[in-house]
Design an enzyme around this catalytic site. Sequence first.
Site, PDB file in Angstrom:
ATOM      1  CB  SER A  86      -0.878  -0.006   1.252  1.00 46.43           C
ATOM      2  OG  SER A  86      -1.534   1.241   1.406  1.00 46.43           O
ATOM      3  CE1 TYR A 101      -3.707  -2.014   5.590  1.00 42.91           C
ATOM      4  CE2 TYR A 101      -3.131   0.204   4.897  1.00 42.91           C
ATOM      5  CZ  TYR A 101      -3.442  -1.101   4.584  1.00 42.91           C
ATOM      6  OH  TYR A 101      -3.498  -1.501   3.270  1.00 42.91           O
ATOM      7  CE  LYS A 105      -0.741  -3.731   4.121  1.00 40.89           C
ATOM      8  NZ  LYS A 105      -0.586  -5.020   3.424  1.00 40.89           N
TER       9      LYS A 105
END
Length: 199
Positions: A86, A101, A105
């Site tokens: 991402s 998150y 990533k």
Amino acid sequence: MLLKLILPEEDQILSAFKWTEENLGHVHVLVNDAAFVSEELLTEGNTEIWKRSFDVNVVAPCFTTREAVKIIRKNDIKGHIIHINSVAGHKVSPVPKMNVYAATKHAITALSETLRQELNALGSKIRVTVCRPFVFCPGLVVSEMTVLSKDISEERKKLFEVRPILQAEDIADGVVYVLSTPEHVQVLELTIKPVGEPH
């Protein structure tokens, strides 16, 4: 929002690789596409959810990468490891309630480069690529983590309604492109964004 995902145990991953070798042949390409997020603030977060995020987004791709590389190297294959990541792996999103998150990533970005350097030091011809769909920063790809989620908050729904959107096929086309490059070409990163994305 809690996306329901069952993380396989390590022995299940090992069994899957064994079954693949016995029934389909050697692994040549691994595409890791693991993602999990729970919509909550970091300051009010749940420790078990954080652990799950790291297990799904970081540890599981490490398991699968390790096993694929073992098979590829043992059989002297010029393979390819592709991590679907991402843009959050390079830039922390202004989207609220993403808690750990972006940290997971960022870990995939670092692990991919570590893997590339290790393979180079070993003299391996395995290529490593990170595909960075513009998933949450703040564009999106149609998936169970975004518009297909039944557990999405109204706040997140409104955010998604005003952003350009990518289809899963767009990401697959990026993977096919990376795989189609000559063996002497290493595509380190590929960022895929929808037209009209302002950031």
